[in-house]
Motif scaffolding. Sequence first.
Motif, PDB file in Angstrom:
ATOM      1  N   VAL A 200       7.759  -0.531  -0.535  1.00 42.64           N
ATOM      2  CA  VAL A 200       7.830  -1.590  -1.537  1.00 42.64           C
ATOM      3  C   VAL A 200       6.788  -1.362  -2.624  1.00 42.64           C
ATOM      4  CG1 VAL A 200       7.656  -4.065  -1.902  1.00 42.64           C
ATOM      5  CG2 VAL A 200       8.764  -3.211   0.121  1.00 42.64           C
ATOM      6  N   THR A 201       5.592  -0.899  -2.223  1.00 38.67           N
ATOM      7  CA  THR A 201       4.565  -0.605  -3.222  1.00 38.67           C
ATOM      8  C   THR A 201       5.046   0.444  -4.201  1.00 38.67           C
ATOM      9  OG1 THR A 201       2.958  -0.961  -1.474  1.00 38.67           O
ATOM     10  CG2 THR A 201       2.149  -0.001  -3.502  1.00 38.67           C
ATOM     11  N   ILE A 202       5.615   1.509  -3.650  1.00 42.22           N
ATOM     12  CA  ILE A 202       6.100   2.577  -4.531  1.00 42.22           C
ATOM     13  C   ILE A 202       7.184   2.044  -5.450  1.00 42.22           C
ATOM     14  CG2 ILE A 202       7.378   4.742  -4.529  1.00 42.22           C
ATOM     15  CD1 ILE A 202       5.787   5.433  -1.974  1.00 42.22           C
TER      16      ILE A 202
ATOM     17  N   LEU B 149       3.417  -6.583 -12.334  1.00 40.52           N
ATOM     18  CA  LEU B 149       4.314  -5.917 -11.388  1.00 40.52           C
ATOM     19  C   LEU B 149       3.527  -5.072 -10.398  1.00 40.52           C
ATOM     20  CD1 LEU B 149       7.408  -4.462 -13.223  1.00 40.52           C
ATOM     21  CD2 LEU B 149       7.307  -6.191 -11.475  1.00 40.52           C
TER      22      LEU B 149
ATOM     23  N   GLU C 162      16.092   0.695  -6.772  1.00 38.64           N
ATOM     24  CA  GLU C 162      15.489  -0.321  -5.903  1.00 38.64           C
ATOM     25  C   GLU C 162      16.409  -0.628  -4.717  1.00 38.64           C
ATOM     26  OE1 GLU C 162      12.515  -1.857  -6.127  1.00 38.64           O
ATOM     27  OE2 GLU C 162      11.975  -0.570  -7.801  1.00 38.64           O
TER      28      GLU C 162
ATOM     29  N   MET D 186       8.728   0.642 -10.801  1.00 39.61           N
ATOM     30  CA  MET D 186       9.294  -0.324 -11.734  1.00 39.61           C
ATOM     31  C   MET D 186       8.378  -0.495 -12.945  1.00 39.61           C
ATOM     32  SD  MET D 186      11.259  -3.350  -9.880  1.00 39.61           S
ATOM     33  CE  MET D 186      10.036  -4.573  -9.699  1.00 39.61           C
ATOM     34  N   ALA D 187       7.063  -0.640 -12.676  1.00 40.17           N
ATOM     35  CA  ALA D 187       6.123  -0.864 -13.776  1.00 40.17           C
ATOM     36  C   ALA D 187       6.115   0.324 -14.724  1.00 40.17           C
ATOM     37  CB  ALA D 187       4.722  -1.128 -13.221  1.00 40.17           C
TER      38      ALA D 187
ATOM     39  N   LEU E  56       7.077  -8.912   6.417  1.00 43.38           N
ATOM     40  CA  LEU E  56       7.768  -8.054   5.461  1.00 43.38           C
ATOM     41  C   LEU E  56       8.860  -8.810   4.723  1.00 43.38           C
ATOM     42  CD1 LEU E  56       8.061  -4.697   7.257  1.00 43.38           C
ATOM     43  CD2 LEU E  56       6.982  -5.200   5.110  1.00 43.38           C
TER      44      LEU E  56
ATOM     45  N   MET F 275       7.642 -10.260  -3.746  1.00 43.94           N
ATOM     46  CA  MET F 275       7.613  -9.102  -4.631  1.00 43.94           C
ATOM     47  C   MET F 275       8.796  -9.119  -5.585  1.00 43.94           C
ATOM     48  SD  MET F 275       5.964  -6.686  -5.351  1.00 43.94           S
ATOM     49  CE  MET F 275       6.572  -5.930  -6.819  1.00 43.94           C
ATOM     50  N   TYR F 276       9.974  -9.431  -5.057  1.00 42.49           N
ATOM     51  CA  TYR F 276      11.144  -9.269  -5.903  1.00 42.49           C
ATOM     52  C   TYR F 276      11.468 -10.503  -6.720  1.00 42.49           C
ATOM     53  CZ  TYR F 276      11.736  -4.677  -4.144  1.00 42.49           C
ATOM     54  OH  TYR F 276      11.527  -3.365  -3.868  1.00 42.49           O
TER      55      TYR F 276
ATOM     56  N   MET G 192       1.272  -6.301  -5.748  1.00 41.75           N
ATOM     57  CA  MET G 192       1.273  -5.671  -4.427  1.00 41.75           C
ATOM     58  C   MET G 192      -0.068  -5.779  -3.718  1.00 41.75           C
ATOM     59  SD  MET G 192       4.055  -4.769  -3.549  1.00 41.75           S
ATOM     60  CE  MET G 192       3.483  -4.024  -2.044  1.00 41.75           C
TER      61      MET G 192
ATOM     62  N   LEU H 155       3.863  -6.015 -17.067  1.00 39.00           N
ATOM     63  CA  LEU H 155       3.869  -4.726 -16.365  1.00 39.00           C
ATOM     64  C   LEU H 155       2.694  -4.626 -15.400  1.00 39.00           C
ATOM     65  CD1 LEU H 155       4.905  -2.344 -19.241  1.00 39.00           C
ATOM     66  CD2 LEU H 155       6.241  -3.070 -17.297  1.00 39.00           C
TER      67      LEU H 155
ATOM     68  N   ASN I   7      15.573  -0.169  -0.809  1.00 36.55           N
ATOM     69  CA  ASN I   7      15.680  -1.316   0.072  1.00 36.55           C
ATOM     70  C   ASN I   7      16.538  -1.006   1.292  1.00 36.55           C
ATOM     71  OD1 ASN I   7      14.553  -3.810   0.032  1.00 36.55           O
ATOM     72  ND2 ASN I   7      16.511  -4.775  -0.299  1.00 36.55           N
TER      73      ASN I   7
ATOM     74  N   LEU J 262       7.148 -10.788   2.140  1.00 32.68           N
ATOM     75  CA  LEU J 262       6.645  -9.869   1.111  1.00 32.68           C
ATOM     76  C   LEU J 262       7.769  -9.491   0.164  1.00 32.68           C
ATOM     77  CD1 LEU J 262       4.927  -7.575  -0.175  1.00 32.68           C
ATOM     78  CD2 LEU J 262       5.800  -6.121   1.612  1.00 32.68           C
TER      79      LEU J 262
ATOM     80  N   PHE K 171      18.063  -8.844  -2.408  1.00 32.51           N
ATOM     81  CA  PHE K 171      16.782  -8.618  -1.736  1.00 32.51           C
ATOM     82  C   PHE K 171      16.436  -9.781  -0.827  1.00 32.51           C
ATOM     83  CE2 PHE K 171      15.559  -5.664  -5.328  1.00 32.51           C
ATOM     84  CZ  PHE K 171      15.849  -4.568  -4.581  1.00 32.51           C
TER      85      PHE K 171
ATOM     86  N   ILE L  81       4.062  -0.711   8.133  1.00 31.33           N
ATOM     87  CA  ILE L  81       3.188  -0.143   7.104  1.00 31.33           C
ATOM     88  C   ILE L  81       4.005   0.726   6.157  1.00 31.33           C
ATOM     89  CG2 ILE L  81       1.153   1.266   6.694  1.00 31.33           C
ATOM     90  CD1 ILE L  81       0.107  -0.786   8.328  1.00 31.33           C
ATOM     91  N   PHE L  82       4.889   1.543   6.734  1.00 29.43           N
ATOM     92  CA  PHE L  82       5.705   2.412   5.873  1.00 29.43           C
ATOM     93  C   PHE L  82       6.563   1.580   4.932  1.00 29.43           C
ATOM     94  CE2 PHE L  82       5.417   5.801   9.316  1.00 29.43           C
ATOM     95  CZ  PHE L  82       4.410   6.450   8.633  1.00 29.43           C
ATOM     96  N   THR L  83       7.115   0.492   5.460  1.00 29.04           N
ATOM     97  CA  THR L  83       7.959  -0.330   4.594  1.00 29.04           C
ATOM     98  C   THR L  83       7.138  -0.969   3.479  1.00 29.04           C
ATOM     99  OG1 THR L  83       9.191  -0.796   6.589  1.00 29.04           O
ATOM    100  CG2 THR L  83       9.777  -2.041   4.655  1.00 29.04           C
ATOM    101  N   ILE L  84       5.916  -1.407   3.830  1.00 27.15           N
ATOM    102  CA  ILE L  84       5.054  -1.956   2.778  1.00 27.15           C
ATOM    103  C   ILE L  84       4.795  -0.891   1.719  1.00 27.15           C
ATOM    104  CG2 ILE L  84       2.727  -2.774   2.285  1.00 27.15           C
ATOM    105  CD1 ILE L  84       2.736  -4.188   4.927  1.00 27.15           C
ATOM    106  N   LEU L  85       4.564   0.343   2.172  1.00 25.38           N
ATOM    107  CA  LEU L  85       4.310   1.414   1.203  1.00 25.38           C
ATOM    108  C   LEU L  85       5.539   1.673   0.346  1.00 25.38           C
ATOM    109  CD1 LEU L  85       2.161   3.892   3.274  1.00 25.38           C
ATOM    110  CD2 LEU L  85       1.447   2.357   1.466  1.00 25.38           C
TER     111      LEU L  85
ATOM    112  N   LEU M  39      -2.593   4.237  -6.059  1.00 24.59           N
ATOM    113  CA  LEU M  39      -1.252   4.255  -6.639  1.00 24.59           C
ATOM    114  C   LEU M  39      -1.073   3.090  -7.608  1.00 24.59           C
ATOM    115  CD1 LEU M  39       1.381   5.885  -6.267  1.00 24.59           C
ATOM    116  CD2 LEU M  39       2.129   4.075  -4.751  1.00 24.59           C
TER     117      LEU M  39
ATOM    118  N   ALA N 185       7.438  -0.984  -6.585  1.00 18.88           N
ATOM    119  CA  ALA N 185       6.836  -1.817  -7.624  1.00 18.88           C
ATOM    120  C   ALA N 185       6.186  -0.959  -8.701  1.00 18.88           C
ATOM    121  CB  ALA N 185       5.807  -2.756  -6.997  1.00 18.88           C
ATOM    122  N   VAL N 186       5.436   0.056  -8.270  1.00 16.42           N
ATOM    123  CA  VAL N 186       4.759   0.894  -9.255  1.00 16.42           C
ATOM    124  C   VAL N 186       5.781   1.655 -10.094  1.00 16.42           C
ATOM    125  CG1 VAL N 186       3.230   2.861  -9.508  1.00 16.42           C
ATOM    126  CG2 VAL N 186       2.661   1.062  -7.918  1.00 16.42           C
TER     127      VAL N 186
END
Lengths: 105, 103, 301, 314
Positions: free
Chosen positions: B69-71, A55, B37, B76-77, D58, D65-66, A59, A52, B41, D61, D43, B63-67, D239, B73-74
């Motif tokens: 993906v970050t959201i 994950l 997800e 998911m965790a 991207l 990531m996936y 990032m 976890l 996507n 990435l 993905f 940048i928005f797309t990276i954010l 975050l 991932a978090v």
Amino acid sequence: MIVNAYAIVGLICLVIVGLALLAAALWHPGLRPLQVPAAWNNYRFGYAVYALIFLAFDMEMIFMYPWAVVFASIGFEAFADMFVFIAILSAGIAYAWGMGGLEWE
Amino acid sequence: MIIPLTAYLIVGAVLFAIGIYAVLAQRSAVMILMGIEVLLNAIGLNLIAFWRFVRPDDYSAQIFTILIVTIGAVEMAVGLAIMLLLYRNRQTVQVDAYEELHG
Amino acid sequence: MGVVLQMPVVLAALLGGALLTLLLERTLLQRTQTEPGPAAAVDYRHAVDPPNADRWLYPAGPVLALLGVALATVVIPFGPNLIGEDLGIGVFYFIVVVDFVVLGIALGGWGANTPDAVEACYRIVAQLVAYVIPLGLALVGAIMMAESLSTVAIVEAQTGLWYIVLQPIGFVLYLITGLMQAYRAPFLEPFAASIQQGVLHTSGGWQAMAWRLALSGVLFVVAAMGAVLFLGGWQGPLLPGPVWMLLKTYGLMALMLWLGTRVRLRSTAQMLALSWKVLIPVGLVNVLIVGMLILLGVGTA
Amino acid sequence: MILGPVAQIVAFSLCALIAIAGALGMATTMSMFRSGIFLMASFIGVAGLFILLSADLLGLLQVMMYIGGMLVMILFMVLFSHDPGGAMMAGMQLPIIEKFFSLGLLPREQKQDEHDQNEQSGHGGNGHQPMEQNGQDDHAGHADHGDQDAEQNGHDEHAGQNGHGGHEDHEHMDMSMTTPIKKPAAVLAVLVGVILVGLLLLRPAWPIVAATPNPNSAEMVGHLLMGKYMLAFEGAGLLILIGIFGAVFLARAGHFPDERGREARVAVDAQPTAPEAPALQPVADADPPDAAELVGVTEIQTRRNLEKDGRGEQ
């Protein structure tokens, strides 16, 4: 154009898959019998918390790489930014470690 | 640019529809997470398609797309952690087994 | 049609590199008598048909693993102009596509559906969880000094001084995570003898061949990338570039394998603990140290 | 060299196909593991589209990531699921899409083995080969399974002592992968898709610019992150920190130890040294000595019995 640089990547994908299909079609050696029970239902893994944290932590890299590229040209300001970022992430690892998350269950 | 913008957007729309189906129809909470997800996507794909065709000089979209993906991932965790907790308590993560979580 | 010509060259480089790697590894193993791990003998002459296999995922495993290694070979520069394609973000690309090897082993292990292979699938994901982040942190230092993600630019930035001198911590970190990434000696749990070499035991024929190539190739590309990042790539006096590159690659590989046989084999749990409690903090500190060096004017042009 | 139009169209079609087929496979396959892998494929297809759109950073990435994320997610899915490989579900009568994405899941020697076993134990009847169920009416299906289980327990030697009445109600929580509103959901999804695509096709052209983006995307993103979006950068750090806090706080070990019946040797913490190897032999621990002969549904039965075992002891 960025796309053109990736032409070789796509081509290698196609060639490898094609070669594999060819090998599967042509290479038919004799069978080695394998009598073993199915195993899909024996499930348990001991690293849930590691997984976890991984994950979320994964990032960090996508932020670090663009930063590393521009770091030398920006200088101290970028260093301070990354210092804060690394401090935040270290707090996460320290918390996980302190809470006993980094243990094998 | 041989492929028109609309083609990318259509792919995004189809992904979005499949994501909606997965979120609504699956019983396992993990599958619902995966549906979310897919939705995220599809949004990312639309963002990047518009960036490329409408404002290729402004990298904010990346940048928005990276954010996003970050959201993802978090989410998911934390989502998996919640499910692990529920699973340890109740031995199932199927959503209809959690009626009492409704307000 | 440059691409059509480059592509066979890349595949040939992978093939030659993997064969040499296998030779070197076999020699070393005979001398040290350690567990063979991924270099164990495989059965080319018999096909295997696991009775309960998932018949889509099982054959997809070796193909994906081989694909990952072949894609990684694209960005490795063997000489000033001898590179598959200088992608602008080569280093990032490299660590991404090598993940396909892990994916392939996980698919092959799960697909075969035997206790040993499924065990290998679980262990390989643990390996992924352990190595990705420290590996990424080890690479960041080199990227910071070269100010580019391109492998060619990184080699050219080391014209005066190799990064092994400037970033010894990063280099050691790369050695350890490289062994994890290549599933070699102290970290060979997914291919341990106790689970009969995991996926290798449950495959034969063309699949065994693909595994052999992929598993030798992954060590080759990891060592080659180490040579590019820390040992100056093709640069060196007198000899031509490709010779230097090969010398450095195989020298680094021999060093890694030898160091691996010096220490006790680690279990998956020990590897995870090592990674998260030692390597990642050290990697974060290394990033800050390299940052300070650059602020002091060391290492950048 | 400029990539020819044909190559671009082929690349786009392949990537779009992988993306859509992957997502569809994720939503419909019977195997939990496969559905994670299909999502990963989807993905990766989208990543290919990103690269076609010149956003290579991207795209990669996304792949990184996936691959990691989905492999981890699959582990959890397998942990939570009662039939992670789908070998049990794939034998059922399925709608066409589900059937396609579940091809090749059925154990190869199931039929023959079952035959042997039935002969051995003197039972006729074809027990549990392809279960008749159509995904909608779960309860009819479950009644069936109950019967089969009873029959199984009757002639399963190692189930002898613990085969008593363990299968009353946990039977009916694990069979179907979909909720009862599957049909309306499918209709709604198709409707949404049709409306969105229709709107896209009807919409007049967007103000498209001919310019090409800067090829050095990492540098552009880096400068934006250090300048305009510095707060977003640190916010993302926060975050991630909150995510780690939450995950560790919720999932830390030791509070709810897993039940004993689920103990399996998968990913056990064992020294990889030679002397301990015998302890890890395939059939040495959880399975009874004759496990090597059990495959397919019988294996699942064995596991269920083990589960009941665990329940009994709690």
